[in-house]
Design a protein around this motif. Structure first.
Motif, PDB file in Angstrom:
ATOM      1  N   UNK A  31     -16.602  44.676  81.729  1.00 36.22           N
ATOM      2  CA  UNK A  31     -15.889  45.956  81.815  1.00 36.22           C
ATOM      3  C   UNK A  31     -14.419  45.721  82.128  1.00 36.22           C
ATOM      4  N   UNK A  32     -14.164  44.826  83.117  1.00 33.65           N
ATOM      5  CA  UNK A  32     -12.776  44.546  83.483  1.00 33.65           C
ATOM      6  C   UNK A  32     -12.028  43.957  82.286  1.00 33.65           C
ATOM      7  N   UNK A  33     -12.704  43.074  81.566  1.00 39.71           N
ATOM      8  CA  UNK A  33     -12.085  42.457  80.382  1.00 39.71           C
ATOM      9  C   UNK A  33     -11.715  43.519  79.356  1.00 39.71           C
ATOM     10  N   UNK A  34     -12.638  44.456  79.124  1.00 33.73           N
ATOM     11  CA  UNK A  34     -12.367  45.507  78.134  1.00 33.73           C
ATOM     12  C   UNK A  34     -11.254  46.427  78.576  1.00 33.73           C
ATOM     13  N   UNK A  35     -11.269  46.774  79.882  1.00 35.45           N
ATOM     14  CA  UNK A  35     -10.208  47.640  80.392  1.00 35.45           C
ATOM     15  C   UNK A  35      -8.866  46.925  80.287  1.00 35.45           C
ATOM     16  N   UNK A  36      -8.911  45.597  80.571  1.00 33.05           N
ATOM     17  CA  UNK A  36      -7.677  44.809  80.538  1.00 33.05           C
ATOM     18  C   UNK A  36      -7.033  44.808  79.163  1.00 33.05           C
ATOM     19  N   UNK A  37      -7.857  44.945  78.110  1.00 34.13           N
ATOM     20  CA  UNK A  37      -7.296  44.985  76.763  1.00 34.13           C
ATOM     21  C   UNK A  37      -6.527  46.276  76.512  1.00 34.13           C
ATOM     22  N   UNK A  38      -6.938  47.337  77.239  1.00 38.03           N
ATOM     23  CA  UNK A  38      -6.268  48.612  77.021  1.00 38.03           C
ATOM     24  C   UNK A  38      -5.132  48.858  78.003  1.00 38.03           C
ATOM     25  N   UNK A  39      -5.354  48.453  79.263  1.00 37.37           N
ATOM     26  CA  UNK A  39      -4.298  48.659  80.257  1.00 37.37           C
ATOM     27  C   UNK A  39      -3.805  47.294  80.708  1.00 37.37           C
ATOM     28  N   UNK A  40      -2.506  47.059  80.558  1.00 39.20           N
ATOM     29  CA  UNK A  40      -2.005  45.712  80.842  1.00 39.20           C
ATOM     30  C   UNK A  40      -2.040  45.389  82.328  1.00 39.20           C
ATOM     31  N   UNK A  41      -2.035  46.434  83.194  1.00 40.06           N
ATOM     32  CA  UNK A  41      -1.968  46.106  84.618  1.00 40.06           C
ATOM     33  C   UNK A  41      -3.311  45.605  85.163  1.00 40.06           C
ATOM     34  N   UNK A  42      -4.366  45.731  84.377  1.00 39.66           N
ATOM     35  CA  UNK A  42      -5.659  45.229  84.848  1.00 39.66           C
ATOM     36  C   UNK A  42      -5.811  43.770  84.429  1.00 39.66           C
ATOM     37  N   UNK A  43      -5.778  42.890  85.430  1.00 40.12           N
ATOM     38  CA  UNK A  43      -5.858  41.466  85.133  1.00 40.12           C
ATOM     39  C   UNK A  43      -7.095  40.890  85.815  1.00 40.12           C
ATOM     40  N   UNK A  44      -7.175  39.557  85.819  1.00 42.34           N
ATOM     41  CA  UNK A  44      -8.343  38.946  86.438  1.00 42.34           C
ATOM     42  C   UNK A  44      -8.331  39.151  87.955  1.00 42.34           C
ATOM     43  N   UNK A  45      -7.130  39.394  88.536  1.00 44.46           N
ATOM     44  CA  UNK A  45      -7.082  39.698  89.968  1.00 44.46           C
ATOM     45  C   UNK A  45      -7.861  40.961  90.268  1.00 44.46           C
ATOM     46  N   UNK A  46      -7.802  41.870  89.314  1.00 48.21           N
ATOM     47  CA  UNK A  46      -8.503  43.131  89.471  1.00 48.21           C
ATOM     48  C   UNK A  46      -9.989  42.893  89.651  1.00 48.21           C
ATOM     49  N   UNK A  47     -10.496  41.917  88.897  1.00 46.91           N
ATOM     50  CA  UNK A  47     -11.902  41.541  88.989  1.00 46.91           C
ATOM     51  C   UNK A  47     -12.225  41.094  90.411  1.00 46.91           C
ATOM     52  N   UNK A  48     -11.323  40.241  90.966  1.00 45.64           N
ATOM     53  CA  UNK A  48     -11.515  39.750  92.335  1.00 45.64           C
ATOM     54  C   UNK A  48     -11.569  40.912  93.318  1.00 45.64           C
ATOM     55  N   UNK A  49     -10.650  41.863  93.150  1.00 43.78           N
ATOM     56  CA  UNK A  49     -10.617  43.009  94.051  1.00 43.78           C
ATOM     57  C   UNK A  49     -11.950  43.745  93.995  1.00 43.78           C
ATOM     58  N   UNK A  54     -20.424  38.849  69.079  1.00 38.47           N
ATOM     59  CA  UNK A  54     -20.664  37.545  69.691  1.00 38.47           C
ATOM     60  C   UNK A  54     -20.152  37.498  71.129  1.00 38.47           C
ATOM     61  N   UNK A  55     -19.070  38.242  71.434  1.00 34.89           N
ATOM     62  CA  UNK A  55     -18.540  38.240  72.798  1.00 34.89           C
ATOM     63  C   UNK A  55     -19.602  38.720  73.791  1.00 34.89           C
ATOM     64  N   UNK A  56     -20.250  39.832  73.418  1.00 33.87           N
ATOM     65  CA  UNK A  56     -21.258  40.388  74.328  1.00 33.87           C
ATOM     66  C   UNK A  56     -22.465  39.475  74.445  1.00 33.87           C
ATOM     67  N   UNK A  57     -22.818  38.850  73.324  1.00 32.34           N
ATOM     68  CA  UNK A  57     -23.977  37.952  73.371  1.00 32.34           C
ATOM     69  C   UNK A  57     -23.688  36.749  74.264  1.00 32.34           C
ATOM     70  N   UNK A  58     -22.456  36.230  74.162  1.00 27.70           N
ATOM     71  CA  UNK A  58     -22.089  35.106  75.020  1.00 27.70           C
ATOM     72  C   UNK A  58     -22.187  35.516  76.485  1.00 27.70           C
ATOM     73  N   UNK A  59     -21.641  36.704  76.784  1.00 26.47           N
ATOM     74  CA  UNK A  59     -21.692  37.180  78.169  1.00 26.47           C
ATOM     75  C   UNK A  59     -23.143  37.343  78.621  1.00 26.47           C
ATOM     76  N   UNK A  60     -23.984  37.869  77.733  1.00 19.72           N
ATOM     77  CA  UNK A  60     -25.390  38.061  78.090  1.00 19.72           C
ATOM     78  C   UNK A  60     -26.057  36.716  78.342  1.00 19.72           C
ATOM     79  N   UNK A  61     -25.655  35.703  77.567  1.00 21.64           N
ATOM     80  CA  UNK A  61     -26.204  34.371  77.792  1.00 21.64           C
ATOM     81  C   UNK A  61     -25.764  33.845  79.148  1.00 21.64           C
TER      82      UNK A  61
END
Lengths: 292, 350
Positions: B303-321, B57-64
């Motif tokens: 992708x950033x969200x998925x990476x963030x689940x594995x590596x804690x240093x990747x946050x939403x700021x990373x997305x901005x960068x 459902x997460x991916x479907x929501x994103x696709x929507x």
């Protein structure tokens, strides 16, 4: 009356900050015709780098000048690595490019410094002075003094030195300037360095009263941009005037109407002024159709 | 007697015929373009297949979401690529559309289908007022005006608490039903959104390939030249501005009924800039590019969200960068966007 005086001083203080930021915009715009929307990030970097240096134990004024030097290098690096590569892109793309740089810097700052605002000591003791019932902090006097000093220094630099003359020549006609032996590339780098210095100064001045955070640059950048548009694109007196007008509008509207609505009121006023004078209060200076 | 419309049509036909006879064999035709139906069908097939391949459902929501953003990006691409205008306040129209339907359906109990009308017409009206009063502005002054508009709307959404419920957000928005079948977040809403995206794409391609599209391209290339041959440039720019506002309003309507709650933070300046990023990435002026840009940006956030689940240093700021880097790299290396990169190879039409 007391309130009025208080709001007036606050307005002059914020207005001065906006004026310095706006002068940074004008400096870059007049030579490169780029509206550098990352200007606000220089201000943020000024505050945040100062915080880091001071917390590492550097004496206040040593940190002050180091901060300016570091931001200057960042500004120079930005011009050399990114903007000089994008020469010849159309103005819409250039706006977007500088937005990109600004998002990038802000994101990095968020990663480096975190999201919490930081505290920086004011330049001098923080006893507020009571003038006619209004409390004036020494820092706001400093800010106004810095603004006046910046205006004076820029005026002297532009009109009394050879570099300034070369700078003006580039802004009027880059090709003719080149024929006179001026290197427009160097002038373009110089404008970014100068503008980074202005941004850092604004950041250092405002940091003690504003508690800088990683995202403070965006609103300051927008207000600075609004100031140059309001004053008339490309005109330095217009930038100062625009900055002060926005500062006063903001302070009086948050004082008398509502602090939540202040931005809505300020920008509505800007729209109304643009409606009456489509090219700013003082009118644009040799930029043609809206600068595009 | 020939009416004005007939005359226009005749002029149109002769000029297109001239163009066609002269350039058809050379292939790379810029004046007259036709919708590539094969591409359109390929797109439809992909849209239909996705939920079969991906059913989390997460991916479907994103696709929507990608679909909702596509609609806004298409409007912005038309505005930037064809009318040559920048809008730094597109999120405002999106927000107005969204809040209009939220308030009407929740507070006043309207049917979502009825409020759709308001969600589209209200942004159109605002765009008309903006366009009408700001018609003397151009260039950076216009960019300033759209920026100011975006900020004003955002502040009003935050502060007009009696109506919008302020920063905490507006919740309890009913979901809608189609032929008695409730559309809720998930596969059904995905198909609903992408069905509308397909319609919007078709509509926009038709506009782009019509007389209006050619006029708009001429305005984009040289406003002075087109007005000197009798094109009312102001009128066309206004129309396209209104259209882009209506599309953003439609997207807002879709967003509101997909989510149970909305808050002003979805309609801030950051959102406007992300929409801009989508268009620039896809290449302004390209409808498919806008859709591609919207999908790509949404993909990055996944992708950033998925990476963030594995590596804690990747946050939403990373997305901005990453967004920042994309904007910079696209402008420097592929100034006409991804679509230009692809079309240069295949020499196809839009």
């Amino acid at each position: 009356m007391e309130n009025f005086l208080q709001f007036f001083v606050t307005g002059a203080t914020i207005g001065s900050i906006y004026a310095i930021v706006a002068l940074g915009f004008v400096t870059i715009y007049s030579v490169t015709k780029v509206i550098n929307l990352a200007q606000g990030e220089f201000v943020m970097l000024g505050g945040m780098i100062m915080f880091t240096l001071v917390s590492r134990g550097l004496p206040y004024w040593v940190a002050f000048f180091f901060t300016i030097a570091i931001v200057m290098v960042i500004g120079w690096g930005m011009e050399v690595t990114i903007l000089s590569k994008a020469k010849g892109a159309d103005p819409l793309s250039l706006i977007i490019l500088t937005i990109g740089i600004s998002i990038f810097i802000r994101g990095m700052a968020g990663i480096i410094w975190g999201k919490n605002p930081v505290r920086i000591e004011p330049f001098t003791a923080n006893e507020s002075i009571n003038v006619g019932g209004a409390a004036i902090t020494p820092q706001s006097i400093w800010i106004i003094i810095i603004m006046l000093a910046v205006v004076l220094a820029l005026y002297l630099l532009m009109n009394k030195t050879l570099v300034g003359k070369a700078f003006q020549a580039c802004s009027v006609n880059p090709i003719a300037a080149r024929l006179m032996g001026i290197n427009p590339r160097k002038m373009s780098s110089f404008s970014f360095v100068l503008s980074a210095i202005l941004g850092a100064l604004a950041g250092l001045a405002v940091a003690p009263i504003m508690f800088p955070a990683y995202d403070m640059g965006i609103m300051l950048g927008i207000k600075g941009f609004s100031a140059i548009i309001l004053g008339g694109l490309g005109s330095a007196p217009g930038a100062v005037l625009g900055g002060l007008v926005i500062g006063f509008l903001e302070s009086f509207s948050s004082g008398y109407i509502s602090s939540g609505l202040k931005d809505a009121i300020v920008f509505t006023c800007i729209l109304v002024i643009l409606l009456i004078r489509p090219s700013g209060i003082l009118g644009e200076k040799s930029v043609g159709k809206g600068g595009l | 007697m020939l009416g004005k419309g007939d005359y226009d049509r005749m002029k149109e036909q002769t000029s297109s015929r001239l163009f066609l006879s002269r350039f058809r064999k050379k292939g790379n035709l810029k004046g007259v373009q036709q919708t590539n139906w094969i591409r359109f069908c390929g797109f439809l097939a992909l849209v239909l297949l996705l939920p079969i391949l991906v059913n989390e459902s997460f991916y479907l929501t994103k696709a929507t979401f990608a679909g909702i953003y596509s609609i806004i990006a298409i409007g912005l691409a038309l505005l930037m690529g064809y009318a040559g205008q920048i809008s730094l306040g597109q999120a405002a129209f999106y927000g107005v559309g969204s809040y209009a339907t939220a308030i009407l359906t929740t507070t006043y109990g309207w049917s979502p289908w009825l409020s759709l009308l308001i969600s589209i017409l209200l942004p159109a009206l605002l765009a008309f007022i903006m366009g009408y009063t700001m018609s003397r502005l151009s260039g950076y002054y216009l960019a300033m005006a759209t920026l100011a508009f975006g900020i004003i709307v955002h502040v009003l959404l935050l502060e007009w608490r009696e109506v919008t419920k302020g920063a905490s957000g507006f919740y309890g928005i009913p979901s809608m039903s189609l032929f008695g079948y409730t559309l809720s977040q998930g596969v059904s809403y995905y198909y609903f959104v992408w069905g509308i995206v397909s319609l919007v794409v078709m509509l926009s391609l038709n506009i782009v390939h019509s007389h209006v599209g050619r006029v708009l391209r001429s305005i984009h290339d040289s406003e002075i030249a087109s007005s000197s041959v009798g094109v009312e440039t102001g009128k066309y720019k206004m129309q396209i501005f209104i259209l882009s506002a209506m599309l953003a309003g439609l997207a807002g309507w879709l967003f509101a009924h997909m989510s149970y709650s909305i808050s002003p933070s979805s309609f801030s300046l950051d959102a406007s800039i992300i929409f801009l990023t989508m268009v620039v990435l896809g290449g302004s002026g390209s409808i498919w590019g806008a859709v591609g840009g919207a999908i790509f940006i949404t993909f990055i956030s996944v992708v950033v969200h998925n990476l963030g689940e594995q590596f804690t240093f990747i946050t939403s700021d990373f997305e901005q960068v990453i967004y920042g880097l994309i904007l910079v790299c696209v402008i420097i290396f592929i100034p006409h966007g991804l679509s230009a990169l692809l079309y240069r190879r295949s020499k196809g039409s839009y």
